[in-house]
Enzyme design. Structure first.
Site, mmCIF file in Angstrom:
data_model
loop_
_atom_site.group_PDB
_atom_site.id
_atom_site.type_symbol
_atom_site.label_atom_id
_atom_site.label_comp_id
_atom_site.label_asym_id
_atom_site.label_seq_id
_atom_site.Cartn_x
_atom_site.Cartn_y
_atom_site.Cartn_z
ATOM 1 N N SER A 1 -5.062 -2.951 5.700
ATOM 2 C CA SER A 1 -4.404 -1.956 4.900
ATOM 3 C C SER A 1 -3.056 -2.382 4.323
ATOM 4 O O SER A 1 -2.535 -1.717 3.430
ATOM 5 C CB SER A 1 -4.173 -0.703 5.759
ATOM 6 O OG SER A 1 -3.251 -0.971 6.808
ATOM 7 N N SER B 1 -4.874 -5.186 10.033
ATOM 8 C CA SER B 1 -4.322 -4.913 8.700
ATOM 9 C C SER B 1 -3.289 -5.899 8.184
ATOM 10 O O SER B 1 -2.848 -5.771 7.046
ATOM 11 C CB SER B 1 -3.709 -3.522 8.670
ATOM 12 O OG SER B 1 -4.723 -2.585 8.497
ATOM 13 N N LYS C 1 6.161 -2.526 3.934
ATOM 14 C CA LYS C 1 5.011 -1.640 3.746
ATOM 15 C C LYS C 1 5.514 -0.195 3.694
ATOM 16 O O LYS C 1 6.503 0.144 4.373
ATOM 17 C CB LYS C 1 4.051 -1.850 4.924
ATOM 18 C CG LYS C 1 2.711 -1.137 4.837
ATOM 19 C CD LYS C 1 1.811 -1.567 6.011
ATOM 20 C CE LYS C 1 0.460 -0.874 5.999
ATOM 21 N NZ LYS C 1 -0.421 -1.338 7.103
#
Ligand code: GLN
Length: 494
Positions: free
Chosen positions: A155, A179, A80
């Site tokens: 997310s 997330s 990420k």
């Protein structure tokens, strides 16, 4: 589907070690699938083609020279964009960090590399991990491979899609309030949030420091266990890291027989999507059929978890994001020429609307005169939520419930309504506030035959029961075959 896309990380590493393929070929396969699908899905914001191939070649050479392979030998991995890898662009999908390249590597990333994994690129996300749909990214939306008009969740959107669409077998996300679990559920893969403190946060860009946990995505619980074995364990660079041994990779060979599974009615509210309800109830029935004892448990304050989270997480975010001021990182706007004016202009130009909203909210709940009424009270409710789980865990081994109240929703559906967006985390936020380990594992599909969407079952355990949670998820996975279907846009059946 190529052989590369069919194998999970464990099987890939084993086949490279057996000499059936090289690490370089495997990395080239990953890059090929990324080339084929990233334009449509936008999982990756950057791909380090040359770096990844060079790393893979070096692994092949060291193996040929007789070096022992690591548990993730030659396995491509996605990170990420809030995870530090020296020299890579770590933007957090924010304009304020555009072009930022950290001079150091996160502990968990270094551990992956030391285990033989090959980072291939950084994935898209909601800006600073604030969001549930990818729509808060400054760089564009990530699309769900099951239906490209829908969100993959967020997310950690890009990491979820990179795994679900066959680009890489494993990826890391960060889970502050859901997330990783929520996008895992919406993309039909495994997402595992460890006990708070089980994985070092050194090198993870902070959002809510008392909540953030680095968390793996995988296509099997076996792979999630393997990643956890590699990245977990104490780290002197993170004082909140607990002094517990790494999660054992063998975790997850458990059986359901004799297990006491708590089912809280608060996670099945009247407005729960009817198809999701049916799917999760069928999953719990399947656990019963395999010998688990299903026990009702009560978690009465579940409904105040979201407001509590949005006080605690925003308070911490307002403090953590104070450092982005145009002096130390990223681009600078001059403003009116004064120092304060430069700060304000930089932050105004650099942060998106949702990040600004949270900084304002967090600053307010910490402000003098209001601190006790908001932040202090939220901390007490947080304690209450943790205590309720403690009481439940006196009766049961794990809690089972939906991961999210709906399957993947349409892009644009909630983007104008922050509260509706926040409510999509209703079922993941409580375990985050209580610091508990929780796994989302695919448990079925909803929707019309030609437009099916995956649903996740969430298994929550007591603090440090990471092995048990993974074992239960794995036993459930073994009893069902939901994870074996690839999504439509990744070569799956319609
Ligand atoms: N969707 C939640 C939020 O917007 C959770 C985010 C996360 O876990 N990083 O805060």
């Amino acid at each position: 589907m190529s052989a590369y896309e069919e194998l999970d990380a464990t099987a890939l590493a084993e086949s490279i070690v057996r000499g059936e393929r090289t690490a370089e070929e495997t990395t080239a396969d990953a890059l090929r699938v990324i080339d084929e699908r990233n334009d449509e899905l936008f999982a990756f914001v950057s791909v380090d083609r040359e770096g990844a191939l060079a790393r893979a070649r070096a692994l092949d050479e060291r193996r040929a020279a007789g070096e022992a392979p690591g548990p993730l030998h030659g396995v491509p991995v996605a990170l990420k964009a809030n995870m530090c890898l020296a020299g890579a662009e770590v933007s957090c999908a924010s304009k304020i960090l555009a072009g930022y390249r950290p001079p150091y590597t996160a502990t968990f990333v270094q551990r992956l590399i030391d285990a033989g994994a090959v980072p291939v690129g950084m994935t898209n996300m909601d800006e600073f991990a604030m969001g549930s749909s990818s729509e808060n990214s400054a760089f564009g939306v990530t699309r769900n491979p099951w239906d490209v008009t829908r969100t993959p969740g967020g997310s950690s959107s890009g990491s979820a899609v990179a795994v679900a669409s066959g680009m890489v077998p494993i990826a890391l996300g960060s889970d502050t309030g859901g997330s990783v679990r929520q996008p895992a559920a919406m993309c039909g893969i495994v997402g595992y949030k460890p006990t708070y403190g089980r994985v070092s946060r050194y090198g993870l860009v902070a959002f809510g420091s008392s909540l953030d946990q680095v968390s793996p995505f995988a296509r099997s619980t076996r792979d999630a266990c393997r990643v956890m074995e590699v990245i977990s364990g104490p780290d002197e660079l993170d004082s909140t890291c607990v002094d517990a041994p790494p999660v054992a990779a063998g975790a997850g060979t458990g059986a359901l027989a004799g297990l006491r599974v708590g089912v809280p009615p608060e996670y099945f509210p009247d407005d729960l999507d009817a198809d999701v309800r049916a799917c999760v109830e069928a999953a719990i029935e399947a656990m019963r059929a395999k010998g688990a004892e299903i026990v009702p448990v009560s978690l009465p304050h579940t409904d105040v978890a979201i407001p509590t989270y949005y006080v605690v997480a925003t308070a911490e975010a307002s403090s953590n994001l104070a450092r982005y001021d145009g002096v130390r990182y990223g681009p600078r706007a001059e403003g009116d020429g004064t120092l304060q004016g430069m700060f304000a202009a930089t932050r105004d130009a650099g942060f998106g609307d949702e990040v600004k909203r949270r900084i304002l909210l967090g600053t307010y709940v910490l402000s003098s005169g209001y601190h006790e009424a908001w932040y202090g009270r939220a901390l007490r409710v947080r304690r209450l939520l943790a205590d309720e789980f403690d009481v439940a865990f006196q009766e049961v081994d794990v809690v089972a419930c939906p991961t999210a109240p709906t399957a993947a929703f349409s892009l644009g559906e909630k983007s104008a309504d922050p509260v509706a967006m926040y409510l999509s985390d209703t079922m993941t936020v409580p375990a985050s506030l209580a610091g508990l380990p929780a796994c989302s594992v695919p448990c079925g599909f909803v929707g019309a035959r030609d437009a099916q969407l995956p649903v996740g079952l969430q298994v929550i355990g007591r603090p440090l029961a990471d092995e048990l949670v993974l074992a239960v998820a794995r036993a459930f996975e073994a009893a069902t075959d939901h994870r074996r279907r690839p999504p439509r846009s990744a070569g799956g059946a319609a």
